[in-house]
Design a protein around this motif. Structure first.
Motif, short mmCIF file in Angstrom:
data_model
loop_
_atom_site.label_atom_id
_atom_site.label_comp_id
_atom_site.label_asym_id
_atom_site.label_seq_id
_atom_site.Cartn_x
_atom_site.Cartn_y
_atom_site.Cartn_z
N GLY A 6 42.89 60.86 28.31
CA GLY A 6 41.83 61.83 28.77
C GLY A 6 41.09 60.99 29.43
N GLU A 7 39.48 61.12 29.11
CA GLU A 7 38.78 60.86 30.95
C GLU A 7 39.07 59.12 30.97
OE1 GLU A 7 34.77 60.48 30.23
OE2 GLU A 7 34.03 61.41 32.06
N SER A 8 38.77 58.85 32.18
CA SER A 8 39.60 57.62 32.47
C SER A 8 38.72 56.71 32.55
CB SER A 8 39.79 57.46 34.05
OG SER A 8 41.06 58.95 34.57
N PRO A 9 38.50 55.10 32.09
CA PRO A 9 38.05 54.30 32.24
C PRO A 9 37.12 54.09 33.28
CG PRO A 9 39.90 53.81 31.15
CD PRO A 9 40.00 54.64 31.71
N SER A 10 35.55 53.89 32.37
CA SER A 10 34.46 53.45 33.57
C SER A 10 34.77 52.29 33.99
CB SER A 10 33.71 53.31 33.15
OG SER A 10 33.22 52.12 31.93
N ARG A 11 34.52 51.77 35.19
CA ARG A 11 35.07 50.54 35.73
C ARG A 11 33.81 49.29 34.74
NH1 ARG A 11 33.38 49.51 42.34
NH2 ARG A 11 35.36 49.77 43.18
N TYR A 12 33.57 49.43 34.23
CA TYR A 12 33.27 48.50 33.28
C TYR A 12 34.08 48.33 32.00
CZ TYR A 12 29.72 46.03 29.44
OH TYR A 12 28.94 45.25 28.90
N GLU A 13 34.57 50.05 31.85
CA GLU A 13 36.01 49.49 30.46
C GLU A 13 37.30 48.43 31.11
OE1 GLU A 13 34.09 53.50 28.11
OE2 GLU A 13 35.24 53.01 29.48
N LEU A 14 37.14 49.29 32.57
CA LEU A 14 38.90 48.40 32.95
C LEU A 14 38.16 46.91 33.06
CD1 LEU A 14 38.95 51.03 35.65
CD2 LEU A 14 40.68 50.92 33.85
N LEU A 15 36.98 46.79 33.74
CA LEU A 15 36.49 44.87 34.26
C LEU A 15 36.87 44.27 32.53
CD1 LEU A 15 35.81 43.26 36.18
CD2 LEU A 15 33.80 43.29 35.76
N SER A 16 36.43 44.89 31.33
CA SER A 16 37.18 44.23 30.48
C SER A 16 37.86 44.09 30.31
CB SER A 16 35.44 45.66 29.31
OG SER A 16 34.43 45.72 29.55
N MET A 17 38.81 45.44 29.82
CA MET A 17 40.78 45.32 30.12
C MET A 17 41.35 43.93 30.59
SD MET A 17 42.07 48.81 29.76
CE MET A 17 40.76 50.28 28.98
N VAL A 18 40.65 43.87 32.34
CA VAL A 18 40.81 42.58 32.96
C VAL A 18 40.62 41.09 32.44
CG1 VAL A 18 40.32 41.51 35.19
CG2 VAL A 18 40.90 43.96 35.17
N LYS A 19 39.66 41.56 32.03
CA LYS A 19 39.14 40.22 30.99
C LYS A 19 39.61 39.57 30.34
CE LYS A 19 33.91 40.25 32.45
NZ LYS A 19 33.15 40.45 31.92
N LYS A 20 39.96 40.42 29.31
CA LYS A 20 41.03 40.89 28.22
C LYS A 20 42.17 39.65 28.52
CE LYS A 20 42.78 43.25 23.73
NZ LYS A 20 42.99 44.07 23.23
N HIS A 21 42.85 40.34 29.29
CA HIS A 21 44.55 39.88 30.40
C HIS A 21 44.37 38.87 31.11
CE1 HIS A 21 45.71 42.71 27.31
NE2 HIS A 21 45.08 43.88 27.14
N SER A 22 43.61 38.25 31.06
CA SER A 22 43.60 37.29 32.16
C SER A 22 43.39 35.44 31.64
CB SER A 22 42.18 37.07 33.23
OG SER A 22 41.83 38.67 33.38
N ASN A 23 44.78 36.01 31.60
CA ASN A 23 44.46 33.99 30.45
C ASN A 23 45.10 32.86 31.58
OD1 ASN A 23 43.59 35.32 27.96
ND2 ASN A 23 45.29 35.43 27.20
N LEU A 24 45.87 33.75 32.36
CA LEU A 24 46.92 32.90 33.22
C LEU A 24 45.74 32.45 34.54
CD1 LEU A 24 50.26 35.17 33.29
CD2 LEU A 24 50.26 32.82 32.16
N ILE A 25 45.03 33.14 35.12
CA ILE A 25 44.08 32.53 35.73
C ILE A 25 43.62 30.95 35.99
CG2 ILE A 25 41.37 32.76 36.61
CD1 ILE A 25 41.64 35.38 35.96
N GLY A 26 43.72 30.32 36.65
CA GLY A 26 44.20 29.00 37.00
C GLY A 26 45.31 28.02 36.39
N LYS A 27 46.22 28.70 35.51
CA LYS A 27 47.91 28.54 35.20
C LYS A 27 49.15 27.91 36.30
CE LYS A 27 46.00 28.50 29.95
NZ LYS A 27 46.35 29.16 29.40
#
Length: 386
Positions: A6-27
């Motif tokens: 479908g329609e590509s996600p907005s930047r806001y939606e994409l950033l929400s995906m990034v936050k969801k999968h950013s558990n490795l930052i700092g590890k």
């Protein structure tokens, strides 16, 4: 691919995906067994970067911000990998184009897409630095009672840019500045530090030198409205996030200036004039980050307001600066004269040496990319205001 159905996600939606999968930052790498499969999937990060910085970008609207950064895989860098592919730097740079895979070409095999996404998120965010002189007593009152106003004696606000490159200023010669990769650190340099902070002079033992780095808009602050994705968020959202804040007292700066070393940094002399200038490196609160400051004593300009040896006619290293605007020179002279007059009236309690007014020019701030990325994605609370 993300958005294929479908329609590509907005930047806001994409950033929400990034936050969801950013558990490795700092590890560390050893902790990667705790990550989700998606977080370790290079194709996921490739697609996010493609949509966020290629498909989500209006080239005509953002012509001044068209560089993309690609971090190399750590396992390949520095271990005899083909140096013909992008040299030996930990990253390489491309100018924006409409197709990501064509932009990167054969170098795609060496790209760490996850770290590249974070680096571009940092590089395409807008920042400002605030350098201020504050009263130590006022700072203490503010820390003890957050409701107490924090009014600086003097401050300067300057736009700065995040870069994976470190700048080494040669202020004692006519050589151009040297640059070298700083990554995994990110550097915020102030090219015109000497003129920008010319009036930042500590003139009292109660004075503190304060530095704030704020994120104020750009890629890390997308609008929830997809039609505003290509507009600088700083123009649409009231955003400000403090990434670095710290201060040092006059006594700490003076000790470092006099002794050549201190508990918070080190001094490297780079001037040859009679007015000594030193480069001081100060660690941030909790050892996080590093601030580079040029510190120099302010001469009593009431004794010599003109002539070839006047500080207003020569730079820190004795270079001619005849191109300086006369009005700016006059303002600087008045500021220095007032600073010296104020400081000269202050003596130690035992009637000892006259206090030396110290000019402090911020040259750069360096922070690890993971600290910046984590704060941009997750840090809450109110920003520090001066």
């Amino acid at each position: 691919m993300i958005g294929d159905k479908g329609e590509s996600p907005s930047r806001y939606e994409l950033l929400s995906m990034v936050k969801k999968h950013s558990n490795l930052i700092g590890k560390t790498v050893l902790d990667e067994q705790d990550a989700s499969d998606v977080e370790l999937d290079q194709k996921f990060w490739h697609d996010i970067l493609d949509l966020y910085f290629i498909g989500g970008r209006d080239a005509k609207a953002q012509q001044d911000d068209d560089l993309l950064f690609f971090v190399k895989k750590m396992s390949l860098h520095g271990y005899g990998f083909n140096d013909n592919l992008e040299g030996d730097s930990p990253y390489f740079v491309r100018r924006w184009a409409t197709k990501l895979d064509e932009l990167v070409g054969e170098s795609s095999v060496i790209v760490d897409w996850r770290r590249s996404l974070y680096l571009n998120l940092i590089a395409h965010t807008s920042y400002s630095v605030t350098v201020a002189i504050c009263s130590y007593r006022t700072l203490q009152n503010h820390q003890n009672n957050q409701g107490t106003p924090l009014s600086p004696v003097y401050k300067v606000v300057k736009t700065v840019y995040a870069s994976p490159t470190r700048v080494n200023f040669h202020v004692d010669s006519r050589k151009e500045v040297e640059t070298k990769p700083a990554y995994p650190d990110i550097c915020f340099a102030v090219d015109d530090f000497d003129s920008t902070f010319d009036a930042v002079v500590l003139t009292d033992t109660d004075h503190c030198f304060c530095v704030l780095l704020n994120a104020v808009g750009g890629a890390a602050f997308p609008s929830e409205n997809r039609h505003q994705d290509n507009v600088d968020a700083g123009q649409t959202n009231k955003t400000k996030l403090t990434l670095f804040s710290g201060f040092v007292s006059y006594q700490m700066v003076r000790d470092a200036y006099d002794a050549g070393k201190s508990g918070f940094g080190s001094l490297l002399p780079f001037g040859h004039s009679s007015r000594k200038t030193d480069r001081i490196y100060m660690k941030g609160p909790g050892g996080r980050g590093e601030v580079e400051v040029a510190v120099s004593g302010v001469a009593d300009q009431s004794l010599d307001e003109s002539g070839p040896h006047s500080p207003l006619h020569t730079s820190q290293g004795g270079l001619k600066i005849g191109a300086m605007v006369r009005k700016a020179a006059s303002v600087a002279q008045v500021a220095a004269k007032n600073a010296y007059a104020a400081a000269s009236s202050t003596r130690n309690s035992d009637g000892g040496m006259v206090m030396v007014p110290l000019k402090c020019c911020l040259m750069s701030i360096s922070l690890p990319w993971e600290h910046i990325a984590y704060d941009l994605l997750f840090k809450g609370g109110s920003p520090v205001n001066l």
